[in-house]
Scaffold this active site. Structure first.
Site, PDB file in Angstrom:
ATOM      1  N   CYS A 143      -3.144  25.273   8.951  1.00  0.00           N
ATOM      2  CA  CYS A 143      -3.503  24.626   8.248  1.00  0.00           C
ATOM      3  C   CYS A 143      -4.207  23.633   9.819  1.00  0.00           C
ATOM      4  O   CYS A 143      -5.661  22.923   9.523  1.00  0.00           O
ATOM      5  CB  CYS A 143      -3.010  23.060   8.153  1.00  0.00           C
ATOM      6  SG  CYS A 143      -1.639  22.730   6.793  1.00  0.00           S
TER       7      CYS A 143
ATOM      8  N   HIS B  29      -7.390  17.065   8.170  1.00  0.00           N
ATOM      9  CA  HIS B  29      -6.573  17.555   7.334  1.00  0.00           C
ATOM     10  C   HIS B  29      -6.435  17.225   6.319  1.00  0.00           C
ATOM     11  O   HIS B  29      -5.506  16.434   6.050  1.00  0.00           O
ATOM     12  CB  HIS B  29      -5.671  18.305   7.730  1.00  0.00           C
ATOM     13  CG  HIS B  29      -5.408  19.566   6.678  1.00  0.00           C
ATOM     14  ND1 HIS B  29      -5.462  20.073   6.208  1.00  0.00           N
ATOM     15  CD2 HIS B  29      -3.332  18.887   6.814  1.00  0.00           C
ATOM     16  CE1 HIS B  29      -4.190  20.710   5.302  1.00  0.00           C
ATOM     17  NE2 HIS B  29      -3.179  20.681   6.374  1.00  0.00           N
TER      18      HIS B  29
ATOM     19  N   ASN C  94      -2.735  20.006  -0.593  1.00  0.00           N
ATOM     20  CA  ASN C  94      -3.122  20.561   1.027  1.00  0.00           C
ATOM     21  C   ASN C  94      -3.400  22.123   0.702  1.00  0.00           C
ATOM     22  O   ASN C  94      -2.783  22.781  -0.110  1.00  0.00           O
ATOM     23  CB  ASN C  94      -1.913  20.781   1.241  1.00  0.00           C
ATOM     24  CG  ASN C  94      -1.733  21.094   2.868  1.00  0.00           C
ATOM     25  OD1 ASN C  94      -3.426  21.559   3.548  1.00  0.00           O
ATOM     26  ND2 ASN C  94      -0.750  20.548   3.661  1.00  0.00           N
TER      27      ASN C  94
END
EC number: 2.3.1.180
Length: 337
Positions: free
Chosen positions: A116, A258, A288
């Site tokens: 990520c 993020h 996500n």
């Protein structure tokens, strides 16, 4: 060296692509012991996109990359970096094929895996190539099909992750122009590598001589410590990069974290004592998306007029590894397609 002689990486194009299939919380509730309310209160996610059969990470990367090149007004780049943790194959890397399908055959191309945090790591890598003079223009793509590594019975991870791709074009320019990427803060803590992990598929499992446990091909996450680490690391990294840039926290018009979980982002806002309205969000619609997260939220916010040219933007990310990274820029005029 005088500042005006230093080469900087300047954002000059952006593009995104999401697979068309929408999976809502209600869809998940029909197959698992969960509910729309359970998912929304814990994650802030309403729906996510999931690839259809026959799609792979390269398909998403090519679509987003083509849109970023179009946005930049040029199809020429010297380097293609694909940030991904879900490459089409363990070998070779996905980037050369993506470059080839974009008509960029022969240019340097490689994958970067920082999960990520991958997109910010890839931006830093591209900026380094530009600063060193080894590239004039770089296509940076964050693309993941993380639903392909999820356990179909794990309601927590199925609720959180979605598939997608986002890309930017960086060109050589000067540090004082809009779009120039500011200083970077990057870090990692491998002592916590087992908090987010796909145990099987690599040399450790293959070299173990032990029979494969089918459960080990799926992603696993230890939620509570991941949550705490995400908040702490992104907050600390944001403060470090502001210090390096000579900005104060109140100078920042928009924060692009993020998009892992709306509650994590709220906690970062509290840590930094910044009003929630300055944090751009699209996790409710995409979940996500791993390495695609940052370019997706930037492009969405710019298209919605939530990030405007001249806005000072701070980008911060956190992911498995553990790894984290942040940078800053003044948002430029872009062709958003």
């Amino acid at each position: 060296m005088a500042g005006h002689h230093r080469r900087a990486a300047v954002l000059c194009g952006i593009g995104t692509w999401l697979p068309p299939r929408v999976v809502t919380n209600a869809d998940l509730a029909r197959q698992l012991d969960t509910s729309d309310e359970w998912i929304r209160t814990r994650t802030g996610i309403r729906e996510r996109r999931v690839i259809d059969r026959g799609m792979s990470t390269s398909v998403l990367a090519v679509e987003a990359g083509a849109r970023a090149l179009k946005s930049s007004g040029s199809s020429e780049v010297d380097l293609v970096v694909v940030a991904t943790t879900t490459p089409d194959h363990p070998c070779p890397s996905t980037a050369p094929e993506v470059a080839h399908r974009l008509g960029l055959t022969g240019v340097a191309a490689f994958d970067l895996n920082a999960v990520c945090a991958g997109f910010v790591y890839a931006l830093a890598t591209a900026a380094g190539h530009i600063a060193a003079g080894s590239a004039e223009r770089v296509l940076v793509i964050g693309a993941d099909t993380f639903t392909t590594v999820l356990n179909p019975l794990d309601r927590t991870t199925l609720a959180i992750f979605g598939d997608g791709a986002g890309a930017v074009v960086l060109r050589a320019g000067t540090p004082d122009e809009p779009g120039a990427l500011g200083p970077f803060d990057l870090g990692a803590d491998g002592s916590n590598a087992d908090l987010l992990i796909v145990p099987a598929g690599g040399s450790e499992q293959r070299g173990s001589g032990e029979p494969l446990d089918p459960a080990d091909v799926h992603f696993r996450m230890d939620g509570q410590p991941v949550f705490r680490n995400a908040v702490t690391r992104m907050s600390e990294s944001a403060v470090k990069v502001l210090d390096r840039a000579g900005w104060r926290v109140e100078d920042v018009d928009r924060f692009a974290c993020h998009q892992a979980n709306a509650r994590i982002i709220s906690a970062v806002a509290r840590d930094l004592a910044v009003p929630q309205e300055r944090f751009v969000l699209n996790v409710d619609r995409v979940g996500n998306t791993v390495a695609a997260s940052i370019p997706l939220v930037l492009a969405d916010a710019a298209a919605a007029g939530d990030i405007e040219p001249g806005h000072r933007v701070l980008v911060t990310s956190f992911g498995a590894g553990l790894g984290w990274g942040s940078t800053v820029l003044t948002w430029p005029e872009l062709d958003l397609g």
